[in-house]
Design a protein around this motif. Structure first.
Motif, mmCIF file in Angstrom:
data_model
loop_
_atom_site.group_PDB
_atom_site.id
_atom_site.type_symbol
_atom_site.label_atom_id
_atom_site.label_comp_id
_atom_site.label_asym_id
_atom_site.label_seq_id
_atom_site.Cartn_x
_atom_site.Cartn_y
_atom_site.Cartn_z
ATOM 1 N N TYR A 167 0.829 -1.202 0.000
ATOM 2 C CA TYR A 167 0.000 0.000 0.000
ATOM 3 C C TYR A 167 0.867 1.257 0.000
ATOM 4 O O TYR A 167 0.686 2.167 -0.820
ATOM 5 C CB TYR A 167 -0.904 -0.026 1.236
ATOM 6 C CG TYR A 167 -2.064 0.934 1.186
ATOM 7 C CD1 TYR A 167 -3.253 0.587 0.553
ATOM 8 C CD2 TYR A 167 -1.984 2.182 1.797
ATOM 9 C CE1 TYR A 167 -4.335 1.452 0.524
ATOM 10 C CE2 TYR A 167 -3.058 3.065 1.768
ATOM 11 C CZ TYR A 167 -4.229 2.685 1.136
ATOM 12 O OH TYR A 167 -5.300 3.556 1.101
ATOM 13 N N GLY A 168 1.836 1.307 0.920
ATOM 14 C CA GLY A 168 2.657 2.506 1.061
ATOM 15 C C GLY A 168 3.575 2.749 -0.115
ATOM 16 O O GLY A 168 3.663 3.874 -0.638
ATOM 17 N N ILE A 169 4.281 1.714 -0.586
ATOM 18 C CA ILE A 169 5.225 1.879 -1.692
ATOM 19 C C ILE A 169 4.498 2.313 -2.961
ATOM 20 O O ILE A 169 4.882 3.280 -3.631
ATOM 21 C CB ILE A 169 6.003 0.571 -1.944
ATOM 22 C CG1 ILE A 169 6.952 0.263 -0.773
ATOM 23 C CG2 ILE A 169 6.761 0.629 -3.272
ATOM 24 C CD1 ILE A 169 8.104 1.228 -0.636
ATOM 25 N N ASN A 170 3.443 1.609 -3.320
ATOM 26 C CA ASN A 170 2.777 1.885 -4.588
ATOM 27 C C ASN A 170 2.049 3.227 -4.589
ATOM 28 O O ASN A 170 2.182 4.011 -5.539
ATOM 29 C CB ASN A 170 1.813 0.744 -4.929
ATOM 30 C CG ASN A 170 2.542 -0.495 -5.422
ATOM 31 O OD1 ASN A 170 3.113 -0.503 -6.501
ATOM 32 N ND2 ASN A 170 2.532 -1.558 -4.619
ATOM 33 N N LEU A 171 1.300 3.520 -3.546
ATOM 34 C CA LEU A 171 0.551 4.776 -3.546
ATOM 35 C C LEU A 171 1.467 5.970 -3.332
ATOM 36 O O LEU A 171 1.253 7.038 -3.925
ATOM 37 C CB LEU A 171 -0.548 4.741 -2.485
ATOM 38 C CG LEU A 171 -1.644 3.690 -2.696
ATOM 39 C CD1 LEU A 171 -2.793 3.923 -1.724
ATOM 40 C CD2 LEU A 171 -2.160 3.688 -4.121
ATOM 41 N N SER A 172 2.499 5.828 -2.499
ATOM 42 C CA SER A 172 3.426 6.945 -2.296
ATOM 43 C C SER A 172 4.166 7.268 -3.584
ATOM 44 O O SER A 172 4.339 8.444 -3.943
ATOM 45 C CB SER A 172 4.426 6.616 -1.177
ATOM 46 O OG SER A 172 3.776 6.471 0.059
ATOM 47 N N ARG A 173 4.623 6.236 -4.305
ATOM 48 C CA ARG A 173 5.295 6.501 -5.584
ATOM 49 C C ARG A 173 4.341 7.153 -6.579
ATOM 50 O O ARG A 173 4.695 8.113 -7.269
ATOM 51 C CB ARG A 173 5.852 5.199 -6.160
ATOM 52 C CG ARG A 173 7.114 4.719 -5.448
ATOM 53 C CD ARG A 173 7.834 3.659 -6.250
ATOM 54 N NE ARG A 173 9.125 3.332 -5.640
ATOM 55 C CZ ARG A 173 10.149 2.795 -6.295
ATOM 56 N NH1 ARG A 173 10.025 2.491 -7.576
ATOM 57 N NH2 ARG A 173 11.285 2.541 -5.679
ATOM 58 N N ALA A 174 3.121 6.648 -6.654
ATOM 59 C CA ALA A 174 2.168 7.176 -7.637
ATOM 60 C C ALA A 174 1.876 8.647 -7.372
ATOM 61 O O ALA A 174 1.935 9.486 -8.292
ATOM 62 C CB ALA A 174 0.884 6.357 -7.608
ATOM 63 N N TRP A 175 1.547 8.999 -6.138
ATOM 64 C CA TRP A 175 1.155 10.387 -5.874
ATOM 65 C C TRP A 175 2.362 11.318 -5.802
ATOM 66 O O TRP A 175 2.237 12.505 -6.084
ATOM 67 C CB TRP A 175 0.278 10.454 -4.635
ATOM 68 C CG TRP A 175 -1.157 10.424 -5.062
ATOM 69 C CD1 TRP A 175 -1.967 11.493 -5.281
ATOM 70 C CD2 TRP A 175 -1.929 9.277 -5.411
ATOM 71 N NE1 TRP A 175 -3.196 11.090 -5.736
ATOM 72 C CE2 TRP A 175 -3.208 9.731 -5.820
ATOM 73 C CE3 TRP A 175 -1.683 7.906 -5.418
ATOM 74 C CZ2 TRP A 175 -4.218 8.879 -6.234
ATOM 75 C CZ3 TRP A 175 -2.690 7.056 -5.815
ATOM 76 C CH2 TRP A 175 -3.941 7.530 -6.226
ATOM 77 N N VAL A 190 1.964 8.180 1.437
ATOM 78 C CA VAL A 190 0.601 7.678 1.645
ATOM 79 C C VAL A 190 0.698 6.383 2.436
ATOM 80 O O VAL A 190 1.496 5.504 2.102
ATOM 81 C CB VAL A 190 -0.112 7.409 0.304
ATOM 82 C CG1 VAL A 190 -1.537 6.924 0.534
ATOM 83 C CG2 VAL A 190 -0.112 8.666 -0.567
ATOM 84 N N GLY A 191 -0.090 6.260 3.483
ATOM 85 C CA GLY A 191 -0.067 5.052 4.299
ATOM 86 C C GLY A 191 -1.468 4.624 4.664
ATOM 87 O O GLY A 191 -2.398 5.438 4.679
ATOM 88 N N ARG A 192 -1.620 3.353 4.982
ATOM 89 C CA ARG A 192 -2.982 2.837 5.201
ATOM 90 C C ARG A 192 -3.569 3.330 6.524
ATOM 91 O O ARG A 192 -4.779 3.311 6.710
ATOM 92 C CB ARG A 192 -2.980 1.314 5.120
ATOM 93 C CG ARG A 192 -2.117 0.593 6.147
ATOM 94 C CD ARG A 192 -2.941 -0.055 7.219
ATOM 95 N NE ARG A 192 -2.096 -0.724 8.181
ATOM 96 C CZ ARG A 192 -2.570 -1.366 9.232
ATOM 97 N NH1 ARG A 192 -3.850 -1.425 9.442
ATOM 98 N NH2 ARG A 192 -1.747 -1.942 10.076
ATOM 99 N N PRO A 551 -8.111 9.729 -3.925
ATOM 100 C CA PRO A 551 -9.506 9.281 -3.914
ATOM 101 C C PRO A 551 -9.999 9.202 -2.472
ATOM 102 O O PRO A 551 -9.236 8.882 -1.555
ATOM 103 C CB PRO A 551 -9.451 7.904 -4.579
ATOM 104 C CG PRO A 551 -8.031 7.476 -4.496
ATOM 105 C CD PRO A 551 -7.195 8.715 -4.489
ATOM 106 N N GLU A 552 -11.248 9.512 -2.268
ATOM 107 C CA GLU A 552 -11.779 9.589 -0.907
ATOM 108 C C GLU A 552 -11.562 8.291 -0.136
ATOM 109 O O GLU A 552 -11.295 8.310 1.067
ATOM 110 C CB GLU A 552 -13.269 9.946 -0.945
ATOM 111 C CG GLU A 552 -13.839 10.239 0.428
ATOM 112 C CD GLU A 552 -15.272 10.699 0.379
ATOM 113 O OE1 GLU A 552 -15.756 11.210 1.399
ATOM 114 O OE2 GLU A 552 -15.914 10.538 -0.684
ATOM 115 N N ALA A 553 -11.639 7.154 -0.824
ATOM 116 C CA ALA A 553 -11.490 5.862 -0.141
ATOM 117 C C ALA A 553 -10.132 5.714 0.534
ATOM 118 O O ALA A 553 -10.001 4.984 1.517
ATOM 119 C CB ALA A 553 -11.697 4.718 -1.137
ATOM 120 N N ALA A 554 -9.096 6.397 0.003
ATOM 121 C CA ALA A 554 -7.756 6.283 0.586
ATOM 122 C C ALA A 554 -7.580 7.157 1.810
ATOM 123 O O ALA A 554 -6.629 6.968 2.574
ATOM 124 C CB ALA A 554 -6.702 6.647 -0.456
ATOM 125 N N SER A 555 -8.470 8.124 2.010
ATOM 126 C CA SER A 555 -8.300 9.060 3.120
ATOM 127 C C SER A 555 -9.363 8.918 4.192
ATOM 128 O O SER A 555 -9.408 9.705 5.131
ATOM 129 C CB SER A 555 -8.315 10.500 2.590
ATOM 130 O OG SER A 555 -9.594 10.839 2.090
#
Length: 648
Positions: A167-175, A190-192, A551-555
């Motif tokens: 979750y952290g690696i992929n979303l942090s790199r993307a954003w 970004v973290g879960r 996206p709202e689901a991530a926050s």
């Protein structure tokens, strides 16, 4: 030779001291007879970075995502190689290994991953220690269990570790990458858990910023009754203009009524009296302690955790602190008088409270069915010397002892009174509380929040002796503090809108864990997403922008709280890790598809929030405070900000 591997050096020393024989120190271990005791330093291993799976991943690119390891790899943490080598050497001498990690999910993972990583194939027993005092450790050593019993706990912890990495690696790199396309220079982490916590603060800040105060009006009368005076408040009926909380929104009706009230006579039309009893608050979990200490002493969650760790490891005055439980084992009841006497001896306040305790009383706090891997925080029975404690440690220790002492006090007993008066054809309400037995209450406060009413009886006359209309205004929500944010993380279901999810989450432990909540807040501050303003926690402009761009689901808290529920199911052997991770990967693909540079650009353009001091400003301030001082590494701030280091 038996090898005991403890989670940390303090636990290793406590175990060695409890073994029969004379402990002898050697490099990285303690020898006691035919037993070797060694230790980890927290996590010795960590998930390998993406480039350990493919060198191409060293460069951050959107077309690499999602990164999905096929065979997971662990690598030594920085500064851990030496102790890892010690354990490797000692394993060659061992015929039996005893896993002595802390008695929780992470403690199970921390030691077991080292045992697996170093290739141990022999038998493993489990030692569970929640109290570092010698009698407690000796008793634990007499009740070693087969470590296979705790494999589900290990699998849950391992799944959590892998899921957090994905979750952290992929979303942090993307954003981070779309942030750069939008002109933001720096890593966006970004973290879960951390991101939903940030989302709570961002949404609260937005509510405060958007709040429009509305005037409302209250009318009160002071009444003379047979045995004294009291104040009562007008209860306007539904035919008036009221808001959803029953507040009067127009002044005219109150002014019309107040003009008719001077000297008006009426009677007590309805009197309700309820006799209530209230048990003492239970002993503390860590989060409950952090909430109370923040309110009482303005301590940050991290300061409370640090004080607890010191009281546990250094002073050996309290039991294992990172507990989510508020109950104590039934065996502790018989020892409580001696334990509390030792805890209270050197402190005047505690000694005074101890003198009022009745140790024949037994509250609901002692309940084995409510105790899991941990029990509530409690004094250990070690003789306390308050002069050796810092001010913060002493204050935290008093709170812990007080809540256990309160279990030996009577219940708070009081009479709650509600009175309705009929004056000039309108209803006026007064309420009060009469303390019958203060019980445990004086240990917590010296005042009672509700004032008593004079003796009343239904039908007695009442005369208006004063009256007024007050102009008031609705108030915005309060900004989060350490106390209220920890409480929000504990009771996360309150912030969930979906009724089904809300019902499900009421039974979970909330957002984060006892061990991580303080660290989550500090991480968000360190990364510049939150700022402390006196006691308030406010989101920075970057924090606001990140939440707007995601996206709202991530926050929102639903996802991570449901994660905890699924991890609990793995720990309780109700499901396997694979379906959980497969479901996560599906979610990841959907989330990554929403990463958009234009949305990020718009988010930064419209973001409000507290300004975080820039590195340049901090360096300028440092030069003013301590003279001209150059950076030791010579790198520019811009270059450091553009670092591709993975967020941890």
């Amino acid at each position: 030779m038996r090898l005991i591997i403890a989670e940390k050096p303090s636990l290793a020393r406590a175990i060695a001291d409890a073994l029969p024989g004379s402990p002898k120190r050697e490099d990285g271990a303690i020898v006691v007879g035919d037993t070797l005791v060694t230790w980890c330093l927290g996590h010795l291993l960590e998930q390998a970075p993406p480039d350990a799976y493919d060198p191409a991943y060293k460069q951050w690119r959107l077309d690499h995502l999602p990164i999905l390891p096929q065979q997971w790899k662990l690598i030594p943490r920085p500064k851990a190689r030496g102790q890892l080598a010690v354990i490797r050497r000692l394993l060659k001498q061992a015929s039996l290994v005893v896993h002595a990690g802390d008695p929780d999910r992470e403690g199970q993972l921390l030691v077991q991953e080292v045992i697996h990583h170093l290739g141990w194939k022999g038998p493993v027993l489990r030692l569970l220690v929640s109290d570092l005092n010698r009698p407690a450790v000796s008793k634990a050593l007499e009740h070693l269990e087969d470590n296979t019993r705790y494999q589900p706990l290990y699998r849950a912890a391992e799944a959590r570790s892998r899921a957090d990495w994905l979750y952290g690696i992929n979303l942090s790199r993307a954003w981070t990458l779309v942030g750069r396309q939008a002109g933001h220079d720096g890593v966006l982490s970004v973290g879960r858990v951390q991101t939903p916590v940030l989302g709570l603060v961002v949404r609260r800040d937005a509510e405060i910023a958007a709040f429009q105060p509305r005037p409302f009006y209250v009318l009160w009368v002071d009444l003379a009754v047979e045995h004294g005076q009291l104040r009562a408040w007008w209860q306007p009926g539904e035919h008036h203009s009221l808001d959803d909380q029953g507040r009067l929104l127009t002044r005219a009706p109150a002014e019309d009524l107040v003009a008719r009230l001077p000297g008006a006579k009426g009677k007590l039309a309805r009197l309700e009296t309820h006799h209530k009893r209230q048990a003492a608050p239970l002993p503390y979990s860590l989060s409950a302690l952090q909430v109370d200490a923040a309110r009482r002493y303005k301590l940050s969650a991290k300061a409370v955790l640090d004080a607890c760790q010191s009281l546990y490891e250094r002073h050996k005055l309290i039991t294992y602190p990172r507990s989510d439980c508020r109950y104590l084992p039934e065996t502790h009841f018989a020892l409580a008088q001696k334990t509390l006497k030792n805890a209270c001896g050197s402190d005047d306040s505690l000694a005074q409270w101890l003198a009022g305790a009745d140790f024949t009383r037994r509250s609901k706090a002692w309940n084995d069915s409510k105790v899991g891997a941990h029990h509530a925080l409690a004094p250990t029975g070690t003789q306390a010397d308050m002069s050796r404690l810092s001010n913060t440690e002493a204050n935290v220790f008093r709170l812990i002892v007080r809540n256990v002492l309160a279990q030996f006090y009577p219940m708070l007993s009081f009479r709650e009174i509600k009175a309705e008066f009929d004056i000039a054809g309108e209803i006026f309400r007064a309420q009060g509380r009469e303390i019958l037995e203060p019980g445990w209450k004086p240990l917590f406060t010296t005042r009672d929040e509700a004032l008593p009413l004079p003796p009343l009886h239904e039908g007695e006359p009442a005369t208006v002796i004063d009256q007024a209309v007050e102009d008031r205004e609705t108030r915005p929500p309060e900004p989060f503090t350490d106390a209220s944010l920890i409480k929000a993380m504990m009771n996360i279901a309150r912030y969930v809108e979906d009724p089904e999810v809300k019902r499900t989450l009421r039974d979970t432990d909330g957002l984060g864990t006892e061990a991580t909540r303080a660290g989550i807040i500090e991480t968000l501050i360190t990364r510049g997403y939150l700022v402390r303003q006196q006691n308030a926690l406010r989101a920075s402009r970057t924090g606001h922008a990140l939440i707007k761009a995601l996206p709202e689901a991530a926050s929102r808290p639903e996802r991570t709280a449901l994660w905890e529920q699924r991890l609990t199911a793995i720990a309780e052997q109700e499901t396997a890790p694979a379906p959980f991770l497969d479901s996560l990967i599906t979610d990841l693909r959907e989330l990554l598809a929403t990463a958009d540079a234009s949305r990020m650009h718009d988010a930064f353009g419209s973001a409000q929030g507290v300004e975080v001091p820039t590195r340049a400003k901090l360096q300028t301030k440092g030069r003013r405070n301590s003279g001209a001082r150059r950076s030791s590494n010579g790198k520019s701030a811009t270059r450091r900000r553009r670092s591709n280091k993975e967020p941890s």
